[in-house]
Design an enzyme around this catalytic site. Structure first.
Site, PDB file in Angstrom:
ATOM      1  N   GLY A  34       0.880  -1.160   0.000  1.00  0.00           N
ATOM      2  CA  GLY A  34       0.000   0.000   0.000  1.00  0.00           C
ATOM      3  C   GLY A  34       0.915   1.206   0.000  1.00  0.00           C
ATOM      4  O   GLY A  34       1.897   1.240   0.752  1.00  0.00           O
ATOM      5  N   ASN A  38       3.876   1.660   2.663  1.00  0.00           N
ATOM      6  CA  ASN A  38       5.246   1.519   2.149  1.00  0.00           C
ATOM      7  C   ASN A  38       6.113   2.677   2.648  1.00  0.00           C
ATOM      8  O   ASN A  38       7.263   2.486   3.049  1.00  0.00           O
ATOM      9  CB  ASN A  38       5.281   1.532   0.610  1.00  0.00           C
ATOM     10  CG  ASN A  38       4.563   0.342  -0.026  1.00  0.00           C
ATOM     11  OD1 ASN A  38       4.275  -0.646   0.638  1.00  0.00           O
ATOM     12  ND2 ASN A  38       4.277   0.454  -1.319  1.00  0.00           N
ATOM     13  N   TYR A 103      -8.588  -6.199  -6.418  1.00  0.00           N
ATOM     14  CA  TYR A 103      -9.890  -6.736  -5.992  1.00  0.00           C
ATOM     15  C   TYR A 103     -10.233  -5.953  -4.738  1.00  0.00           C
ATOM     16  O   TYR A 103      -9.741  -6.247  -3.652  1.00  0.00           O
ATOM     17  CB  TYR A 103      -9.769  -8.243  -5.710  1.00  0.00           C
ATOM     18  CG  TYR A 103      -9.400  -9.015  -6.948  1.00  0.00           C
ATOM     19  CD1 TYR A 103      -8.089  -9.008  -7.423  1.00  0.00           C
ATOM     20  CD2 TYR A 103     -10.362  -9.708  -7.675  1.00  0.00           C
ATOM     21  CE1 TYR A 103      -7.750  -9.682  -8.576  1.00  0.00           C
ATOM     22  CE2 TYR A 103     -10.023 -10.394  -8.836  1.00  0.00           C
ATOM     23  CZ  TYR A 103      -8.710 -10.369  -9.273  1.00  0.00           C
ATOM     24  OH  TYR A 103      -8.378 -11.035 -10.428  1.00  0.00           O
ATOM     25  N   GLY A 226      12.621   9.193 -12.667  1.00  0.00           N
ATOM     26  CA  GLY A 226      13.073   7.821 -12.898  1.00  0.00           C
ATOM     27  C   GLY A 226      14.578   7.745 -13.017  1.00  0.00           C
ATOM     28  O   GLY A 226      15.310   8.211 -12.137  1.00  0.00           O
ATOM     29  N   ASP A 256       7.254   5.394  -3.592  1.00  0.00           N
ATOM     30  CA  ASP A 256       7.035   5.402  -2.144  1.00  0.00           C
ATOM     31  C   ASP A 256       8.369   5.412  -1.411  1.00  0.00           C
ATOM     32  O   ASP A 256       8.538   6.093  -0.398  1.00  0.00           O
ATOM     33  CB  ASP A 256       6.231   4.174  -1.717  1.00  0.00           C
ATOM     34  CG  ASP A 256       4.910   4.087  -2.460  1.00  0.00           C
ATOM     35  OD1 ASP A 256       4.377   5.146  -2.827  1.00  0.00           O
ATOM     36  OD2 ASP A 256       4.429   2.962  -2.674  1.00  0.00           O
ATOM     37  N   ASP A 292       7.396  -4.513  -2.997  1.00  0.00           N
ATOM     38  CA  ASP A 292       7.151  -3.069  -3.040  1.00  0.00           C
ATOM     39  C   ASP A 292       7.936  -2.342  -1.957  1.00  0.00           C
ATOM     40  O   ASP A 292       8.289  -1.184  -2.122  1.00  0.00           O
ATOM     41  CB  ASP A 292       5.658  -2.782  -2.857  1.00  0.00           C
ATOM     42  CG  ASP A 292       4.827  -3.407  -3.967  1.00  0.00           C
ATOM     43  OD1 ASP A 292       5.413  -4.078  -4.831  1.00  0.00           O
ATOM     44  OD2 ASP A 292       3.599  -3.243  -3.945  1.00  0.00           O
TER      45      ASP A 292
HETATM   46  O1  CKP Z   1       4.106   4.649  -6.839  1.00  0.00           O
HETATM   47  P1  CKP Z   1       4.639   3.397  -6.279  1.00  0.00           P
HETATM   48  O2  CKP Z   1       5.087   2.401  -7.324  1.00  0.00           O
HETATM   49  O3  CKP Z   1       5.718   3.624  -5.270  1.00  0.00           O
HETATM   50  O4  CKP Z   1       3.413   2.744  -5.477  1.00  0.00           O
HETATM   51  C1  CKP Z   1       3.300   1.392  -5.227  1.00  0.00           C
HETATM   52  C2  CKP Z   1       2.100   1.057  -4.375  1.00  0.00           C
HETATM   53  O5  CKP Z   1      -0.537   1.218  -3.150  1.00  0.00           O
HETATM   54  C3  CKP Z   1       1.921  -0.445  -4.300  1.00  0.00           C
HETATM   55  O6  CKP Z   1       2.492  -0.952  -3.114  1.00  0.00           O
HETATM   56  C4  CKP Z   1       0.421  -0.645  -4.364  1.00  0.00           C
HETATM   57  O7  CKP Z   1      -0.089  -1.376  -3.302  1.00  0.00           O
HETATM   58  C5  CKP Z   1      -0.172   0.754  -4.422  1.00  0.00           C
HETATM   59  O8  CKP Z   1       0.897   1.577  -4.897  1.00  0.00           O
HETATM   60  C6  CKP Z   1      -1.398   0.768  -5.316  1.00  0.00           C
HETATM   61  O9  CKP Z   1      -2.496   0.654  -4.795  1.00  0.00           O
HETATM   62  O10 CKP Z   1      -1.227   0.836  -6.555  1.00  0.00           O
HETATM   63 MG    MG Z   2       4.084   6.601  -7.238  1.00  0.00          MG
END
Ligand code: CKP
Ligand code: MG
Length: 311
Positions: A34, A38, A103, A226, A256, A292
């Protein structure tokens, strides 16, 4: 001790470790993720203090979420909810192409509401960090985030916003309408160029994007580029941070991690240069490891990537 508070949803993740179609019965590894949690974990690993606020199911996944957050030293202010935990399924269709599906209907995390936000906790924080994902989950979560920002702004708490646009959750138009008012009340904004353009349409480069964001209110704008690092405008000073070169293994969570690095140093009283350096290092850890947040470093490990010999 200065503490970061964040509000959001933690999901259970089911990720295929090996490439191949889900349809053929690929094995799945269970974890949690999340965007907001994170960040909380990243800060805690660096020795900072982080609190996460959200709804957690009373199912087994919910228990896993609470155990993991506790294990990572993140304080969870969890409203327990009988609805099931949201899932994020990651199919590794080929070694380089992943497919993600949420989901997330009628689940605990998306039933978050403004009443779930404890005023004293938010008002007592040094930083409130929110992302554009939670407001995309529905009216309740959007109100919860607005409430948290209201409390923080009223108490003089620094408000940090990661735009985190998710096209699977809402249209750019809906995102702009909901996030612009939050952005105007934020002190610090993290965004990729595409995300920043939601707020500053027509801006052509990182400088214009950051200035555009600054002109909307925030005194800090960090544009994440990036492989090209980051461009930041903080209190009208420009900063350019190169990326730490690593082999990219899994780029999810990079944003994150970057935010966690930046915010951990902000909490520790460091200036923008140090914040950006640690942010770039954490981003590099996130992309060069699986998961993540699992690969994020402890403070003593930052030096591992502080050389250019990882390629
Ligand atoms: O922007 P980021 O790639 O750092 O975010 C990744 C997170 O919360 C991932 O852990 C996922 O659970 C989420 O973004 C999402 O809901 O897409
Ligand atoms: Mg992001």
């Amino acid at each position: 001790e200065p503490c970061l508070v964040t509000v959001g949803e933690v999901l259970a993740t089911l990720a295929a470790p090996d490439p191949g179609p889900l349809a053929l019965g690929a094995g799945l590894r269970l974890g949690i993720a999340g965007a907001e949690s994170n960040v909380a974990v990243g800060i805690s690993r660096l020795g900072g203090s982080a609190t996460w606020i959200g709804r957690v199911s009373d199912d087994g996944f919910g228990e896993l979420i609470l155990r993991e957050l506790r294990a990572e030293g993140v304080t969870a202010i969890a409203v327990r909810d009988p609805a099931p935990t949201s899932l994020l399924v990651k199919e590794r269709r080929t070694s380089t192409r992943s497919r993600t599906r949420y989901y997330r209907t009628h689940t605990a995390g998306v039933r978050l509401s403004a009443q779930d936000i404890p005023e004293d906790i938010v008002a007592g924080a040094a930083v409130l960090h929110v992302t554009g994902i939670t407001p995309a989950l529905g009216e309740g979560p959007a109100q919860a985030v607005r409430r948290a920002v209201d409390i923080a702004a009223g108490a003089g708490v620094t408000v940090s916003l990661d735009i985190n646009y998710r096209s699977l959750l809402w249209s750019e138009e809906d995102a702009r309408r909901t996030l612009l008012p939050l952005l105007r009340r934020s002190d610090l904004v993290f965004a990729g160029p595409h995300e920043a353009r939601l707020a500053v349409p027509g801006a052509r480069d990182p400088q214009e994007l950051a200035r555009g964001i600054r002109d909307l209110g925030p005194s800090g704008a960090v544009i994440k580029l990036g492989e090209e690092g980051a461009y930041a405008l903080v209190d009208d000073q420009e900063y350019r941070q190169p990326a730490v070169p690593v082999r990219v293994h899994d780029s999810v969570g990079a944003g994150d991690a970057f935010a966690a690095g930046y915010l951990a140093e902000l909490l520790a009283g460091e200036g923008p240069e140090q914040r950006l350096r640690t942010a770039a290092l954490l981003g590099a850890f996130a992309v060069s490891t699986t998961g993540d947040w699992e690969g994020l470093p402890r403070r003593s490990e930052l030096g591992l990537l502080d050389h250019h010999d990882d390629i």
